[in-house]
Design a protein around this motif. Structure first.
Motif, PDB file in Angstrom:
ATOM      1  N   VAL A 164      27.188 -53.933  25.674  1.00 49.25           N
ATOM      2  CA  VAL A 164      25.838 -53.634  25.226  1.00 49.25           C
ATOM      3  C   VAL A 164      25.924 -53.385  23.727  1.00 49.25           C
ATOM      4  O   VAL A 164      26.865 -52.731  23.253  1.00 49.25           O
ATOM      5  CB  VAL A 164      25.250 -52.417  25.982  1.00 49.25           C
ATOM      6  CG1 VAL A 164      26.086 -51.178  25.758  1.00 49.25           C
ATOM      7  CG2 VAL A 164      23.809 -52.176  25.575  1.00 49.25           C
ATOM      8  N   GLN A 221      31.633 -57.532  29.757  1.00 46.76           N
ATOM      9  CA  GLN A 221      30.235 -57.121  29.669  1.00 46.76           C
ATOM     10  C   GLN A 221      30.105 -56.007  28.637  1.00 46.76           C
ATOM     11  O   GLN A 221      30.858 -55.029  28.653  1.00 46.76           O
ATOM     12  CB  GLN A 221      29.717 -56.645  31.025  1.00 46.76           C
ATOM     13  CG  GLN A 221      28.206 -56.420  31.009  1.00 46.76           C
ATOM     14  CD  GLN A 221      27.641 -56.058  32.352  1.00 46.76           C
ATOM     15  OE1 GLN A 221      27.845 -54.941  32.821  1.00 46.76           O
ATOM     16  NE2 GLN A 221      26.932 -56.994  32.983  1.00 46.76           N
ATOM     17  N   ASN A 263      22.546 -55.718  28.155  1.00 47.87           N
ATOM     18  CA  ASN A 263      23.782 -56.098  28.849  1.00 47.87           C
ATOM     19  C   ASN A 263      24.001 -57.613  28.816  1.00 47.87           C
ATOM     20  O   ASN A 263      23.113 -58.381  29.174  1.00 47.87           O
ATOM     21  CB  ASN A 263      23.735 -55.646  30.305  1.00 47.87           C
ATOM     22  CG  ASN A 263      23.681 -54.143  30.438  1.00 47.87           C
ATOM     23  OD1 ASN A 263      22.790 -53.504  29.900  1.00 47.87           O
ATOM     24  ND2 ASN A 263      24.633 -53.571  31.163  1.00 47.87           N
ATOM     25  N   PRO A 306      28.993 -50.758  28.906  1.00 46.71           N
ATOM     26  CA  PRO A 306      27.835 -50.142  29.583  1.00 46.71           C
ATOM     27  C   PRO A 306      28.209 -49.298  30.786  1.00 46.71           C
ATOM     28  O   PRO A 306      27.353 -48.601  31.333  1.00 46.71           O
ATOM     29  CB  PRO A 306      26.983 -51.355  29.985  1.00 46.71           C
ATOM     30  CG  PRO A 306      27.953 -52.488  30.090  1.00 46.71           C
ATOM     31  CD  PRO A 306      29.009 -52.223  29.044  1.00 46.71           C
TER      32      PRO A 306
END
Length: 294
Positions: free
Chosen positions: A5, A3, A48, A20
Motif C-alpha cells: 500500500v 502486496q 492495495n 498492508p
C-alpha cells in the motif's frame, strides 16, 4: 510479487510502500505506521496492489492501524504546536545571530521529535541553538539543511506561467534538469527566462522533454530536403510543438517560403545528406539545385 500500500506523509511528498498486513485500504484513508523517524500518520495514495519484488526495499514495515478520531485530533494539535515551535526557533536563531533561513517546523506524530528545516549558504554551527531548543521543548531536536528546490516545494508559490509551482502541486521527487533540455526545446538561454522561483532550471523542462525528444526524432531537421504537393523544398525552420515546417521552395526560379504540416511531407534527403532507404523513388536530378538554396 508483493502486496503493498502506498503512503504519503506530506501533501506532495514521496510515496512509500508499506505492508498492508492483510487489511484493505482505500485512497485517502489515514493510517498509522512506524517509520525511521518514529510513529507517523500518513495518507493512503495507492490502495492495495501487487508490485514486483525489485520495486521494494525489504523488509517492508507493516501498517499499524487505521487512524482513529483521537489520532486525527492529535495530528491537529501537532500542527498548532508546529506554529509555536517555528516562532520560538526563529527568535533563537536571531538571538544566536546565525546565518540561516528557517523554512518549516514539524513534529513527529508521537511528539518524540521536532524537526526544523532551514537553508543556508554554507555550513552552520547550530550546536548551541539545538541545546537551547532541547531545553525549551523537552524532546529530541533535529535541524535539517535543505536546498532551494525543497524550499520552494515547502513554501509553494506561482511560477512565471501564472500557475502553482509544479513541485508543490504534483512532483513527488525532483529529477535532474540540464541546459541541454532548454536548447532542444528552442528556448532562450537567458537564465531569467528558464529559471524557476527557486533560481534553478525550471522543473517543467524535464516534464516536457520526452515530448520534445519524440518530435525531434520524428520530424525532419533544418537542412533536410522534402517533397510536398507543391514541389520539393528545403527545411529552414521546425516548430516542434505545432509539428510544422517552414520550407524554402523554388517556384519559377523564385524563392518562396511556406509553412506546412510535417505529416504532409516526405523526406528526400536528411540534413546530413543521407537518402531514406524506403524512398529511393524520390531521388531526382533537381536535388542539387535545391541544395543551392541554402
Amino acid at each position: 510479487m508483493v502486496q503493498v500500500v502506498g503512503i504519503r506523509f506530506k501533501r506532495v511528498g514521496k510515496i512509500y510502500y508499506f505492508d498492508p498486513d492483510n487489511l484493505e485500504f482505500q485512497k485517502s484513508d489515514r493510517v498509522i505506521v512506524e517509520t525511521a523517524r518514529g510513529v507517523e500518520c500518513g495518507e493512503v495514495v495507492v490502495s492495495n496492489r501487487e508490485v514486483p519484488d525489485d520495486d521494494i526495499v525489504a523488509p517492508l514495515k507493516k501498517v499499524m492501524r487505521i487512524a482513529t478520531q483521537e489520532d486525527l485530533v492529535q495530528l491537529e494539535q501537532n500542527k498548532s504546536r508546529e506554529k509555536e515551535a517555528f516562532t520560538t526557533c526563529l527568535a533563537k536563531i536571531r538571538e544566536h545571530k546565525l546565518e540561516m533561513k528557517l523554512i518549516d517546523a514539524e513534529y513527529t506524530f508521537d511528539g518524540n521529535k521536532v524537526l526544523f528545516y532551514f537553508t543556508a549558504d554554507g555550513r552552520v554551527d547550530f550546536r548551541n541553538l539545538v541545546k537551547d531548543l532541547a531545553l525549551i521543548f523537552r524532546t529530541r531536536i533535529e535541524l535539517r539543511q535543505i536546498g532551494v528546490r525543497d524550499e520552494a516545494k515547502m513554501l509553494g508559490g506561482l511560477g512565471i506561467c501564472g500557475r502553482t509551482l509544479c513541485c508543490s502541486t504534483f512532483l513527488g521527487e525532483f529529477e535532474p534538469v540540464s541546459i541541454k533540455m532548454a536548447k532542444e526545446q528552442g528556448l532562450s538561454l537567458n537564465p531569467t527566462k528558464i529559471s524557476g522561483t527557486c533560481g534553478r532550471l525550471m522543473c517543467c523542462l524535464k516534464n516536457e522533454q520526452d515530448s520534445y525528444e519524440d518530435a525531434i526524432r520524428r520530424l525532419p531537421k533544418v537542412g533536410a530536403i522534402v517533397s510536398t504537393d507543391q514541389g520539393n523544398g528545403i527545411v529552414v525552420d521546425v516548430n516542434l510543438l505545432r509539428e510544422t515546417l517552414k520550407l524554402k521552395l523554388d517556384k519559377d526560379n523564385e524563392k518562396v517560403y511556406q509553412v506546412v504540416k510535417a505529416s504532409e511531407v516526405k523526406v528526400i534527403r536528411d540534413s546530413l545528406g543521407n537518402v531514406p532507404v524506403e524512398q529511393p523513388e524520390l531521388i531526382d536530378p533537381k536535388l542539387k539545385s535545391l541544395e543551392d538554396l541554402t
